[in-house]
Design a protein around this motif. Structure first.
Motif, PDB file in Angstrom:
ATOM      1  N   SER A  54     -48.517  46.733 -15.687  1.00 25.08           N
ATOM      2  CA  SER A  54     -47.531  46.819 -16.772  1.00 25.08           C
ATOM      3  C   SER A  54     -47.688  48.112 -17.548  1.00 25.08           C
ATOM      4  N   ARG A  57     -46.350  51.023 -15.527  1.00 25.47           N
ATOM      5  CA  ARG A  57     -44.883  51.122 -15.517  1.00 25.47           C
ATOM      6  C   ARG A  57     -44.380  51.708 -16.841  1.00 25.47           C
ATOM      7  N   LEU A  58     -44.940  51.258 -17.953  1.00 23.93           N
ATOM      8  CA  LEU A  58     -44.518  51.787 -19.256  1.00 23.93           C
ATOM      9  C   LEU A  58     -44.873  53.267 -19.375  1.00 23.93           C
ATOM     10  N   THR A  61     -42.393  55.260 -17.334  1.00 22.80           N
ATOM     11  CA  THR A  61     -41.080  55.302 -17.989  1.00 22.80           C
ATOM     12  C   THR A  61     -41.084  56.280 -19.154  1.00 22.80           C
ATOM     13  N   ASP A  95     -51.874  39.811 -19.221  1.00 23.43           N
ATOM     14  CA  ASP A  95     -50.780  40.777 -19.189  1.00 23.43           C
ATOM     15  C   ASP A  95     -50.319  41.012 -20.628  1.00 23.43           C
ATOM     16  N   LEU A  96     -49.361  41.914 -20.788  1.00 21.37           N
ATOM     17  CA  LEU A  96     -48.918  42.283 -22.125  1.00 21.37           C
ATOM     18  C   LEU A  96     -48.280  41.118 -22.871  1.00 21.37           C
ATOM     19  N   ASP A  97     -47.680  40.186 -22.146  1.00 21.33           N
ATOM     20  CA  ASP A  97     -47.070  39.047 -22.841  1.00 21.33           C
ATOM     21  C   ASP A  97     -48.113  38.116 -23.441  1.00 21.33           C
ATOM     22  N   LEU A 128     -45.645  50.064 -25.952  1.00 20.34           N
ATOM     23  CA  LEU A 128     -45.483  48.608 -26.000  1.00 20.34           C
ATOM     24  C   LEU A 128     -44.051  48.205 -26.331  1.00 20.34           C
ATOM     25  N   ASP A 131     -41.637  47.355 -23.437  1.00 21.31           N
ATOM     26  CA  ASP A 131     -41.743  46.104 -22.681  1.00 21.31           C
ATOM     27  C   ASP A 131     -40.815  45.066 -23.302  1.00 21.31           C
ATOM     28  N   GLU A 132     -39.893  44.541 -22.501  1.00 22.07           N
ATOM     29  CA  GLU A 132     -38.905  43.598 -22.998  1.00 22.07           C
ATOM     30  C   GLU A 132     -39.538  42.303 -23.500  1.00 22.07           C
ATOM     31  N   ARG A 133     -40.710  41.978 -22.990  1.00 22.73           N
ATOM     32  CA  ARG A 133     -41.370  40.735 -23.409  1.00 22.73           C
ATOM     33  C   ARG A 133     -41.895  40.831 -24.842  1.00 22.73           C
TER      34      ARG A 133
END
Length: 572
Positions: A54, A57-58, A61, A95-97, A128, A131-133
């Motif tokens: 995660s 990916r961030l 991006t 994970d980030l969530d 952070l 991240d959509e979550r």
């Protein structure tokens, strides 16, 4: 667009830039604009593999917004600190969530007290937020909390410190310039055949020719190698005859920063200045300098500065000396790497060392391009300072010039001018004078007389007030009377205003307000602002309700007098 203003060639049809994120989603490759790449392996972070992916990916991006590998490295450093923090938590976060608001509060508490910690938070938050979550809920609210700004502890050199730094740099660079100049003259004489064959100077010329072409002295041929004893053993007597070393190049950078206010990062990308046609005399060459200062938005990276060599202390003379001192290094760099065009090139003391810093330009054989942070730190400490002189010297140059240099006006004011102690100290007198002037204007723009309950038969009636003693007027005429116009009466200590004046003055106040809406601002301000301010003050002193109703009681005579006052035809 190239640095020389030429349009870049369009890529072939179907060309696509390589994706920064590898197929395994654990490695991100960031490329700079000069074929330099840096790999960031997220598998080494001390967090669970889902969080590693995660974060990768961030990171990939976010990299679309970055202009340099230095920025990528700063984010990577912050991610390492954040990953270590997550690993220390009592609850395992896969994970980030799995992040909670309580965790982010602890992360904030750990870093909020220092500027370095706040910098880490400023790098982690935008990652952070991608991240959509984490886009809603308590975690999102925690990410939106405002971060404080610590006052900057950096300050510009004062005049004495700057003189010390510049003098040290001038002495070192001038010594190097004269050394290179003398040996360049000897090499030119050898190449032109002026030196007697077999003479000591001719033998030195042959060695210098080899040094100019290769950057090294000959060591493979014993017969030629024996000639090296003519030179000496120190680097100044060997390869330093034609090249600056890294410390001397740093001294040149100090002088350029003092003169032009350039950042240290500018020097690794600074092209060699070119001569431009002079609009003045033919004897004063003009140098065109292309400066690349990377900032957000690629369209604002480049600026051009034109400087003329009009004398020993002119900016153009320093550029001419820089070109002369680096001439052999620049020519060799162009041979070793065709197309290379850099001004700041030096010879390395240990050319056998390999290149290990992906954030720096690659070595060109025995040469190095630009000035490293280590070079700047070492030079500053050699001069008795605690570290690099470049930031403080740049601040001093920006403040001295009094205008933005390679940065936005907002940055100039908020980062360079307002926080600087010297600017604040130098501005005290200006602030004091301004405060006194504002106070004088405020006092001048208030009702200066007295409010009374009724008219006094012993006072002289005027168009705006009753005068208690025109012989003691602040604006006397030559005959012992008063030379002020009727509007100025309201600023005089001798003025007495009673309720019979209120309708006329309230109507005058209303008329001046109406004029403000139809006259140009500068015209109204120059003619009426002082009188309007006095009427405002008088309104406050008499009471706004009574004042506002008084204008309705103004009769025809009041209207006539007010119109004459506004036209300027009613004089004492």
């Amino acid at each position: 667009m190239s640095r020389r203003g030429r349009r870049a060639a369009t890529p072939p049809a179907g060309h696509r830039a390589a994706e920064p994120l590898a197929a395994d989603e654990l490695v991100v490759t960031i490329a700079s604009g000069e074929d330099t790449y840096c790999r960031f392996d997220f598998a080494g972070l001390p967090v669970a593999e889902p969080m590693q992916r995660s974060l990768a990916r961030l990171f990939a991006t976010r990299s679309a917004r970055w202009n340099s590998l230095e920025t990528a490295t700063a984010y990577w450093t912050a991610l390492g600190a954040f990953a270590r923090f997550v690993a220390e938590q009592p609850d395992v976060v896969e994970d980030l969530d799995g992040l909670t608001a309580a965790m982010l509060k602890r992360w904030r508490a750990r870093n909020i007290a220092t500027s370095g910690g706040i910098s880490l938070m400023r790098h982690i938050r935008p990652l952070l937020k991608l991240d959509e979550r984490l886009a809603a809920g308590p975690v999102a609210e925690e990410l939106l909390r405002r971060l404080p700004t610590h006052p900057s502890t950096r300050r510009a050199f004062d005049a004495q410190e700057q003189h010390h730094v510049v003098l040290a740099a001038q002495r070192q660079f001038r010594t190097a310039l004269l050394r290179v100049r003398d040996n360049a003259l000897l090499l030119d004489r050898w190449r032109s055949g002026e030196l007697p064959r077999g003479s000591r100077e001719a033998r030195l010329g042959a060695l210098l020719d080899h040094l100019a072409r290769t950057g090294h002295l000959p060591d493979h041929d014993r017969a030629v190698s024996s000639e090296r004893r003519l030179l000496g053993t120190s680097w100044e007597d060997t390869w330093g005859r034609l090249y600056l070393d890294r410390s001397e190049l740093t001294a040149l950078g100090v002088l350029l920063t003092h003169r032009f206010g350039w950042n240290l990062s500018v020097y690794e990308r600074l092209p060699a200045p070119t001569t431009a046609p002079s609009a003045g005399t033919d004897t004063a060459p003009v140098y065109r300098i292309q400066v690349e200062k990377r900032r957000q938005g690629g369209g604002r990276w480049f600026s051009t500065e034109n400087v003329a060599d009009t004398g020993p202390s002119s900016p153009g003379r320093l550029i001419a000396q820089a070109l002369e001192a680096t001439a052999f290094a620049r020519r060799l760099a162009a041979v070793l790497a065709p197309g290379t065009d850099r001004l700041m090139v030096a010879r390395r003391n240990y050319p056998s060392k390999s290149h290990r810093d992906p954030l720096r330009p690659a070595f060109l054989g025995p040469l190095i391009v630009g000035i490293t942070d280590g070079d700047a730190q070492k030079w500053g400490k050699a001069q008795g300072m605690s570290g690099s002189p470049f930031q403080r010297s740049r601040r001093a140059a920006v403040i001295r010039e009094g205008r933005p240099l390679q940065h936005a006006p907002g940055t100039y004011e908020s980062v360079y001018v307002l926080p600087d102690e010297q600017v604040q100290h130098a501005s005290r007198d200006v602030f004091t004078e301004g405060a006194h002037e504002a106070l004088a204007q405020a006092r001048a723009a208030v009702f200066g007389g007295r409010l009374t309950g009724a008219a006094d038969p012993g006072h002289t009636a005027t168009a705006t007030a009753d005068c208690a003693d025109e012989t003691s007027s602040p604006w006397p005429d030559g005959a012992g009377g008063c030379a002020a116009d009727f509007l100025l009466c309201l600023g005089c200590r001798n003025a007495h205003v009673h309720p019979g004046h209120h309708p006329r003055l309230a109507y005058l106040h209303q008329e001046l307000r109406s004029l403000r809406s139809v006259l140009p601002a500068e015209v109204w301000h120059a003619r009426w602002v002082e009188h309007f301010a006095r009427l405002n003050d008088l309104r406050d002193k008499t009471g706004p309700p009574a004042w506002d109703t008084a204008s309705s009681r103004a009769d025809t005579d009041d209207h006539t007098l007010v119109h004459l006052l506004v036209k300027g035809t009613l004089r004492p």
